[in-house]
Design a protein around this motif. Structure first.
Motif, PDB file in Angstrom:
ATOM      1  N   VAL A  43       0.867  -1.157   0.063  1.00  0.00           N
ATOM      2  CA  VAL A  43       0.019  -0.053  -0.042  1.00  0.00           C
ATOM      3  C   VAL A  43       0.878   1.269  -0.134  1.00  0.00           C
ATOM      4  N   PRO A  44       1.764   1.354   0.866  1.00  0.00           N
ATOM      5  CA  PRO A  44       2.935   2.549   0.649  1.00  0.00           C
ATOM      6  C   PRO A  44       3.323   2.766  -0.504  1.00  0.00           C
ATOM      7  N   ALA A  45       3.805   1.817  -1.160  1.00  0.00           N
ATOM      8  CA  ALA A  45       4.267   1.964  -2.650  1.00  0.00           C
ATOM      9  C   ALA A  45       3.442   2.362  -3.526  1.00  0.00           C
ATOM     10  N   MET A  46       2.347   1.704  -3.457  1.00  0.00           N
ATOM     11  CA  MET A  46       1.206   2.276  -4.287  1.00  0.00           C
ATOM     12  C   MET A  46       0.778   3.932  -4.109  1.00  0.00           C
ATOM     13  N   MET A  47       0.596   4.208  -2.780  1.00  0.00           N
ATOM     14  CA  MET A  47       0.501   5.573  -2.498  1.00  0.00           C
ATOM     15  C   MET A  47       1.517   6.603  -3.018  1.00  0.00           C
ATOM     16  N   LEU A  48       2.716   6.249  -2.727  1.00  0.00           N
ATOM     17  CA  LEU A  48       3.974   6.794  -3.401  1.00  0.00           C
ATOM     18  C   LEU A  48       3.968   6.959  -4.634  1.00  0.00           C
ATOM     19  N   ALA A  49       3.735   6.092  -5.344  1.00  0.00           N
ATOM     20  CA  ALA A  49       3.725   6.013  -6.955  1.00  0.00           C
ATOM     21  C   ALA A  49       2.709   6.827  -7.243  1.00  0.00           C
ATOM     22  N   ALA A  50       1.309   6.934  -7.025  1.00  0.00           N
ATOM     23  CA  ALA A  50       0.229   7.514  -7.186  1.00  0.00           C
ATOM     24  C   ALA A  50       0.368   9.015  -6.699  1.00  0.00           C
ATOM     25  N   ARG A  51       1.196   9.360  -5.714  1.00  0.00           N
ATOM     26  CA  ARG A  51       1.544  10.656  -5.161  1.00  0.00           C
ATOM     27  C   ARG A  51       0.050  11.008  -4.402  1.00  0.00           C
ATOM     28  N   GLY A  52      -0.521  10.048  -3.747  1.00  0.00           N
ATOM     29  CA  GLY A  52      -1.757  10.020  -2.891  1.00  0.00           C
ATOM     30  C   GLY A  52      -2.496   8.878  -3.138  1.00  0.00           C
ATOM     31  N   TRP A  53      -3.915   8.946  -2.934  1.00  0.00           N
ATOM     32  CA  TRP A  53      -4.539   7.482  -3.050  1.00  0.00           C
ATOM     33  C   TRP A  53      -4.768   7.325  -4.569  1.00  0.00           C
ATOM     34  N   PRO A  54      -4.329   6.122  -4.836  1.00  0.00           N
ATOM     35  CA  PRO A  54      -4.911   5.469  -6.082  1.00  0.00           C
ATOM     36  C   PRO A  54      -6.264   5.153  -6.013  1.00  0.00           C
ATOM     37  N   SER A  55      -6.785   4.647  -6.991  1.00  0.00           N
ATOM     38  CA  SER A  55      -8.406   4.407  -7.327  1.00  0.00           C
ATOM     39  C   SER A  55      -8.562   3.100  -6.441  1.00  0.00           C
ATOM     40  N   TRP A  56      -9.651   3.065  -5.805  1.00  0.00           N
ATOM     41  CA  TRP A  56      -9.949   2.050  -4.961  1.00  0.00           C
ATOM     42  C   TRP A  56      -9.928   0.656  -5.636  1.00  0.00           C
ATOM     43  N   THR A  57     -10.601   0.763  -6.973  1.00  0.00           N
ATOM     44  CA  THR A  57     -10.466  -0.521  -7.764  1.00  0.00           C
ATOM     45  C   THR A  57      -9.008  -1.081  -8.061  1.00  0.00           C
ATOM     46  N   LEU A  58      -7.925  -0.158  -8.240  1.00  0.00           N
ATOM     47  CA  LEU A  58      -6.756  -0.588  -8.556  1.00  0.00           C
ATOM     48  C   LEU A  58      -6.048  -1.078  -7.317  1.00  0.00           C
ATOM     49  N   LEU A  59      -6.375  -0.364  -6.023  1.00  0.00           N
ATOM     50  CA  LEU A  59      -5.981  -0.793  -4.926  1.00  0.00           C
ATOM     51  C   LEU A  59      -6.352  -2.242  -4.279  1.00  0.00           C
ATOM     52  N   LEU A  60      -7.603  -2.425  -4.944  1.00  0.00           N
ATOM     53  CA  LEU A  60      -7.981  -3.650  -4.021  1.00  0.00           C
ATOM     54  C   LEU A  60      -7.775  -4.694  -4.966  1.00  0.00           C
ATOM     55  N   ALA A 122      -2.623  -9.017 -14.297  1.00  0.00           N
ATOM     56  CA  ALA A 122      -2.708  -8.793 -15.765  1.00  0.00           C
ATOM     57  C   ALA A 122      -3.729  -8.046 -16.259  1.00  0.00           C
ATOM     58  N   LEU A 123      -5.056  -8.086 -15.733  1.00  0.00           N
ATOM     59  CA  LEU A 123      -6.263  -7.834 -16.567  1.00  0.00           C
ATOM     60  C   LEU A 123      -6.744  -6.405 -15.787  1.00  0.00           C
ATOM     61  N   THR A 124      -6.235  -6.542 -14.579  1.00  0.00           N
ATOM     62  CA  THR A 124      -6.680  -5.310 -13.659  1.00  0.00           C
ATOM     63  C   THR A 124      -5.750  -4.199 -13.224  1.00  0.00           C
ATOM     64  N   THR A 125      -4.545  -4.385 -13.520  1.00  0.00           N
ATOM     65  CA  THR A 125      -3.384  -3.520 -13.089  1.00  0.00           C
ATOM     66  C   THR A 125      -2.432  -3.242 -14.373  1.00  0.00           C
ATOM     67  N   THR A 126      -1.475  -3.962 -14.294  1.00  0.00           N
ATOM     68  CA  THR A 126      -0.572  -3.651 -15.522  1.00  0.00           C
ATOM     69  C   THR A 126       0.401  -5.018 -15.621  1.00  0.00           C
ATOM     70  N   LEU A 127       0.847  -5.185 -16.816  1.00  0.00           N
ATOM     71  CA  LEU A 127       1.577  -6.722 -17.304  1.00  0.00           C
ATOM     72  C   LEU A 127       2.835  -6.800 -16.557  1.00  0.00           C
ATOM     73  N   LEU A 128       3.515  -5.450 -16.359  1.00  0.00           N
ATOM     74  CA  LEU A 128       4.759  -5.574 -15.376  1.00  0.00           C
ATOM     75  C   LEU A 128       4.628  -5.925 -14.040  1.00  0.00           C
ATOM     76  N   ALA A 129       3.074  -5.678 -13.430  1.00  0.00           N
ATOM     77  CA  ALA A 129       3.315  -6.081 -12.076  1.00  0.00           C
ATOM     78  C   ALA A 129       2.694  -7.624 -12.104  1.00  0.00           C
ATOM     79  N   ALA A 130       2.021  -7.921 -12.945  1.00  0.00           N
ATOM     80  CA  ALA A 130       1.804  -9.506 -13.373  1.00  0.00           C
ATOM     81  C   ALA A 130       3.168 -10.142 -13.509  1.00  0.00           C
ATOM     82  N   ALA A 131       4.103  -9.715 -14.203  1.00  0.00           N
ATOM     83  CA  ALA A 131       5.499 -10.332 -14.553  1.00  0.00           C
ATOM     84  C   ALA A 131       6.138 -10.480 -13.233  1.00  0.00           C
ATOM     85  N   VAL A 174       0.489   0.679 -10.478  1.00  0.00           N
ATOM     86  CA  VAL A 174       0.136   2.154 -10.443  1.00  0.00           C
ATOM     87  C   VAL A 174       0.762   2.738 -11.743  1.00  0.00           C
ATOM     88  N   THR A 175       1.964   2.529 -11.986  1.00  0.00           N
ATOM     89  CA  THR A 175       2.762   3.286 -13.108  1.00  0.00           C
ATOM     90  C   THR A 175       2.849   2.406 -14.246  1.00  0.00           C
TER      91      THR A 175
END
Length: 310
Positions: A43-60, A122-131, A174-175
């Motif tokens: 969660v902290p990594a995602m918030m840092l990358a998003a410079r705040g709250w990422p979307s709840w869908t992406l977070l979940l 892969a379907l809800t975030t990014t291919l890099l995160a899945a890899a 996130v990115t």
């Protein structure tokens, strides 16, 4: 109700209890307490990358995908380690040594979790995160569990890579890429794992020795382990302080740096206390450092979140 009808009703009453026990056994294979610790860093990594709250869908989606990935890695770990788990008091009540779950069922369960986690990410975030999640599962299940843990005293250092991977997965979700702040937070979690797990290994040294697992406390002196623990605690503190200059554009500032210095000082002090107890030859109490290390990491992640929001 007659005695016959009572006997006939018994299986119906027992079924929910049996089902609950089976579900509990499968959940135990995923080592949920370890997963909780991993998600604390996502969660902290995602918030840092998003410079705040990422979307709840992406977070979940990322948290669920990360949970499934970590669970898969832990299930494979239980599958491959079932022989040594029978020999260790700490692990001999796990579902595979007790026979609650068969090895084949565990292997299928791990495969299902693996496919589910990779597809979801892969379907809800990014291919890099899945890899990255797929790589972390393979690294922990195969390289760490089957090779490093059984053949080298440096298994904790090698195992630190997948242990810190949730940071990179969260950032990439996130990115779709990686950047230096993610590398620094990854470095903090990586370095933190040595004092954390060596303290636990000191507590269960006899268990590891019985299973012929060459954890550092088994193959070297307690003083050596204590000195290396202190060294890694200092490195953890130093790496944590790098986040301010590296992530200033992401909102990290003086507030985080002060918190990192104070928390890191606490972590280092507790590691020195452990070494001092070892040198004096008294009761070492390594679990004190173990519990402090958990609080340290959780509070440091909170400091990142606060700076990222504020």
């Amino acid at each position: 109700m007659t005695a016959l009808s009572e006997r006939q009703a018994d299986p119906a009453r027992r079924l929910p209890a049996v089902l609950r026990a089976r579900i509990t056994a499968y959940v135990a294979l995923t080592k949920p307490r370890i997963i909780e610790l991993l998600l604390v860093t996502t969660v902290p990594a995602m918030m840092l990358a998003a410079r705040g709250w990422p979307s709840w869908t992406l977070l979940l989606s990322t948290l669920v995908g990360g949970t499934l990935a970590a669970g898969a890695a832990n299930v494979f770990n239980c599958y491959f380690d079932r022989d040594i788990d029978r020999l260790m008091h700490r692990t001999q009540k796990r579902p595979l040594p007790t026979g609650e779950i068969t090895p084949r069922a565990a292997l299928i369960f791990g495969a299902v979790l693996t496919v589910s986690s990779i597809l979801l990410l892969a379907l809800t975030t990014t291919l890099l995160a899945a890899a990255l999640a797929a790589g972390a599962i393979f690294y922990y299940a195969v390289l760490y569990t089957m090779v490093f843990k059984r053949h080298t005293r440096r298994s904790t250092e090698f195992g630190g890579v997948p242990g810190a991977a949730p940071v990179l997965i969260g950032w990439a979700a996130v990115t779709g890429s990686l950047d230096w702040p993610a590398v620094v937070v990854f470095g903090v979690v990586f370095c933190w794992q040595m004092p954390h797990f060596w303290a636990l290994a000191m507590r269960f040294k006899d268990d590891y020795a019985r299973a012929d697992v060459p954890m550092l406390p088994v193959v070297t002196t307690a003083v050596s382990v204590g000195r290396q623990t202190v060294a890694w605690a200092w490195v953890t503190l130093a790496v944590s302080l790098l986040l301010w200059p590296v992530a200033a554009d992401y909102g990290i500032g003086l507030g985080y740096t002060i918190a990192a210095a104070l928390l890191g000082g606490w972590f280092v002090l507790e590691s020195h206390r452990l070494l001092r107890r070892i040198v004096r030859g008294g009761e070492t109490k390594p679990m004190q450092l173990f519990h402090v290390s958990i609080s340290y990491l959780a509070l440091l992640m909170v400091a990142i979140v606060v700076d990222a929001i504020v």
